[in-house]
Scaffold this motif. Structure first.
Motif, PDB file in Angstrom:
ATOM      1  N   ILE A  65      -6.201 -30.886 -39.337  1.00 36.94           N
ATOM      2  CA  ILE A  65      -6.563 -29.904 -39.326  1.00 36.94           C
ATOM      3  C   ILE A  65      -6.279 -28.746 -40.197  1.00 36.94           C
ATOM      4  CG2 ILE A  65      -8.737 -27.915 -38.391  1.00 36.94           C
ATOM      5  CD1 ILE A  65      -9.908 -30.360 -38.645  1.00 36.94           C
ATOM      6  N   ASP A  66      -4.962 -28.207 -39.834  1.00 37.53           N
ATOM      7  CA  ASP A  66      -3.831 -27.444 -40.190  1.00 37.53           C
ATOM      8  C   ASP A  66      -3.599 -27.644 -41.337  1.00 37.53           C
ATOM      9  OD1 ASP A  66      -4.089 -26.380 -37.904  1.00 37.53           O
ATOM     10  OD2 ASP A  66      -2.095 -27.237 -37.132  1.00 37.53           O
ATOM     11  N   ALA A  67      -3.716 -28.907 -41.837  1.00 42.53           N
ATOM     12  CA  ALA A  67      -2.756 -29.381 -43.154  1.00 42.53           C
ATOM     13  C   ALA A  67      -3.891 -28.985 -44.132  1.00 42.53           C
ATOM     14  CB  ALA A  67      -2.853 -30.743 -43.010  1.00 42.53           C
ATOM     15  N   TYR A  68      -5.368 -29.472 -43.778  1.00 44.54           N
ATOM     16  CA  TYR A  68      -6.543 -29.728 -44.556  1.00 44.54           C
ATOM     17  C   TYR A  68      -6.902 -27.708 -44.821  1.00 44.54           C
ATOM     18  CZ  TYR A  68     -10.010 -31.101 -47.726  1.00 44.54           C
ATOM     19  OH  TYR A  68     -11.212 -31.019 -49.058  1.00 44.54           O
ATOM     20  N   ALA A  69      -6.392 -27.092 -43.812  1.00 45.60           N
ATOM     21  CA  ALA A  69      -7.239 -24.755 -43.518  1.00 45.60           C
ATOM     22  C   ALA A  69      -5.941 -25.223 -44.836  1.00 45.60           C
ATOM     23  CB  ALA A  69      -6.501 -24.805 -42.509  1.00 45.60           C
ATOM     24  N   ASP A  70      -4.195 -25.353 -45.346  1.00 43.96           N
ATOM     25  CA  ASP A  70      -3.984 -25.016 -45.521  1.00 43.96           C
ATOM     26  C   ASP A  70      -3.783 -25.534 -47.252  1.00 43.96           C
ATOM     27  OD1 ASP A  70      -1.146 -23.832 -46.354  1.00 43.96           O
ATOM     28  OD2 ASP A  70      -0.893 -26.006 -47.033  1.00 43.96           O
ATOM     29  N   TYR A  71      -4.302 -27.021 -47.111  1.00 48.85           N
ATOM     30  CA  TYR A  71      -4.629 -27.241 -49.099  1.00 48.85           C
ATOM     31  C   TYR A  71      -5.538 -26.434 -49.283  1.00 48.85           C
ATOM     32  CZ  TYR A  71      -6.890 -30.110 -51.943  1.00 48.85           C
ATOM     33  OH  TYR A  71      -7.667 -31.170 -53.351  1.00 48.85           O
ATOM     34  N   ALA A  72      -6.849 -25.914 -48.380  1.00 51.27           N
ATOM     35  CA  ALA A  72      -7.902 -25.813 -49.289  1.00 51.27           C
ATOM     36  C   ALA A  72      -7.955 -24.212 -48.815  1.00 51.27           C
ATOM     37  CB  ALA A  72      -9.022 -26.029 -48.120  1.00 51.27           C
ATOM     38  N   GLY A  73      -6.814 -23.329 -48.644  1.00 53.74           N
ATOM     39  CA  GLY A  73      -6.714 -21.998 -49.007  1.00 53.74           C
ATOM     40  C   GLY A  73      -7.535 -21.285 -47.626  1.00 53.74           C
ATOM     41  N   VAL A  74      -8.106 -21.474 -46.313  1.00 57.38           N
ATOM     42  CA  VAL A  74      -8.728 -21.183 -45.281  1.00 57.38           C
ATOM     43  C   VAL A  74      -8.260 -21.044 -44.171  1.00 57.38           C
ATOM     44  CG1 VAL A  74     -10.642 -21.740 -46.660  1.00 57.38           C
ATOM     45  CG2 VAL A  74      -9.872 -23.527 -45.074  1.00 57.38           C
ATOM     46  N   ASN A  75      -8.452 -20.737 -43.415  1.00 60.99           N
ATOM     47  CA  ASN A  75      -7.917 -20.224 -42.118  1.00 60.99           C
ATOM     48  C   ASN A  75      -8.528 -21.893 -40.567  1.00 60.99           C
ATOM     49  OD1 ASN A  75      -6.262 -18.299 -42.119  1.00 60.99           O
ATOM     50  ND2 ASN A  75      -8.618 -17.350 -41.403  1.00 60.99           N
ATOM     51  N   SER A  76      -7.512 -22.604 -40.100  1.00 60.11           N
ATOM     52  CA  SER A  76      -7.545 -23.519 -39.315  1.00 60.11           C
ATOM     53  C   SER A  76      -9.530 -23.466 -38.626  1.00 60.11           C
ATOM     54  CB  SER A  76      -6.878 -24.151 -38.432  1.00 60.11           C
ATOM     55  OG  SER A  76      -5.415 -24.932 -39.558  1.00 60.11           O
ATOM     56  N   GLU A  77      -9.925 -22.576 -38.170  1.00 58.40           N
ATOM     57  CA  GLU A  77     -10.728 -22.411 -37.445  1.00 58.40           C
ATOM     58  C   GLU A  77     -12.209 -22.717 -38.556  1.00 58.40           C
ATOM     59  OE1 GLU A  77     -10.770 -17.714 -37.449  1.00 58.40           O
ATOM     60  OE2 GLU A  77     -10.081 -18.506 -35.612  1.00 58.40           O
ATOM     61  N   GLN A  78     -12.021 -22.878 -39.449  1.00 57.37           N
ATOM     62  CA  GLN A  78     -12.520 -22.337 -40.494  1.00 57.37           C
ATOM     63  C   GLN A  78     -13.330 -24.059 -40.804  1.00 57.37           C
ATOM     64  OE1 GLN A  78     -10.993 -19.566 -42.928  1.00 57.37           O
ATOM     65  NE2 GLN A  78     -13.249 -18.538 -43.463  1.00 57.37           N
TER      66      GLN A  78
END
Length: 357
Positions: A65-78
């Motif tokens: 989740i954290d890795a994809y959030a970073d990749y997509a430019g969003v917060n992990s809770e999103q």
């Protein structure tokens, strides 16, 4: 008196009438050059640890989740991790649509699972056109989707490859605030990164974006997707999702696919595939056997043949592509962008059918 079989008496009417989605792999065809499912031609080697399969997995594995959030430019809770983007479609319909009451809006032709999912849950479909989405005014679109609970926009669109401008999606989303959820399916966005709506998530809480590792990340067999949205819109979905949707093995592979080196490699492969697509387009444009070409974004090209019997030659060559019915005509074909050798076979096929026109 003859008793009806149990399935006839127990089966809901909407399921009895349901037409199942016909995926590329469900069509039992033979061949050795597979360009029918928009898969990546690149093969990934993975190493996994299988020592803890006696334990249930993390339902939403934080490292992924954290890795994809970073990749997509969003917060992990999103971010919610799903079994492919298809599960995201199902979760949205199940969570937000009341059966036999609500409807979803689609812009046809588009990805068939939106309708199949709605039909499965006894949710009506508001059939609109891609022409309205692309050429109509925002006011026209808002009027047409009035009363729809979910508005699906596949961007880039499958199978046409068309792109709806981000600003237009923003205007539609703003106008539908408090009335509907706009769902932007970005399964092919890596092939057109500048058109991503991810940055709009900071401005709208009625926007959801669907993503996948199946296409550009070359992990179609992993069945991994992501749903991006405001935490308030994802909260009800977290109540509906299965308790353990992500297997330990899937999480391990997905985490490795999202490290910086793997993302760099993915983008390099996308560049190669986009260039190969331009080469294929040039061949198609020169072929007298081709009637029309939809040359939008994505790792595929959709075209209209002058004579669909040309596909018999492809079958003889072991070349598997995806025939389509579009705009009331049955001579359309979608070709996935494969590697250099794959596309050389397409060129050979084009040479054969062009010589016969």
């Amino acid at each position: 008196m003859t008793n009806k079989p149990a399935q006839d008496t127990l089966l809901p009417g909407n399921i009895e009438a349901l037409t199942a989605y016909s995926s590329a792999k469900s069509e039992k065809v033979s061949g050795n050059i597979w360009l029918n499912a928009n898969e990546s031609p690149y093969v990934k080697d993975v190493n996994i640890i299988l020592s803890d399969l006696n334990r249930y997995p993390d339902p939403q594995p934080a490292p992924v989740i954290d890795a994809y959030a970073d990749y997509a430019g969003v917060n992990s809770e999103q971010v919610i991790m799903t079994r492919g983007a298809d599960e995201g479609i199902d979760l949205l319909v199940r969570t937000y649509c009341e059966p036999a009451t609500d409807n979803i809006a689609l812009f046809l032709p588009t990805y068939g699972m939106y309708k199949v999912t709605a039909d499965t849950h006894n949710v009506a479909v508001n059939d609109l056109s891609q022409d309205l989405l692309l050429s109509g005014t925002v006011e026209d679109i808002i009027k047409a989707v009035s009363g729809s609970k979910l508005v699906f926009i596949c961007n880039p669109n499958n199978p046409t490859g068309s792109i709806t401008p981000v600003e237009k999606i923003a205007q539609v989303t703003k106008a539908l605030a408090g009335k509907a959820i706009v769902v932007v399916d970005e399964a092919y966005i890596e092939f057109s990164e500048s058109n991503s709506c991810a940055l709009l998530l900071k401005d709208f809480d009625n926007l959801v974006i669907l993503r996948t590792l199946s296409k550009a990340f070359a992990l179609a067999g992993l069945r991994t997707g992501f749903m991006l949205g405001d935490k308030s819109i994802l909260a009800p979905i977290r109540k509906v999702i299965a308790p353990y949707p992500v297997s330990t093995v899937v999480a391990q592979i997905a985490e490795k696919a999202l490290n910086s080196d793997a993302i760099t490699q993915m983008r390099r492969q996308v560049t190669i595939l986009n260039k190969a697509k331009l080469t294929l387009l040039s061949w198609l444009e020169q072929s007298p056997a081709v009637n029309d070409i939809l040359s939008g974004d994505g790792n595929f090209v959709t075209l209209q043949l002058k004579d669909k019997s040309c596909l018999s030659f492809a079958a003889q060559m072991g070349l598997v592509m995806r025939p389509f019915n579009l705009y009331g005509q049955d001579n359309w074909l979608r070709i996935s962008i494969g590697n250099e050798q794959d596309l050389k076979c397409v060129k050979d096929w084009l040479d054969v059918i062009s010589a016969q026109v």
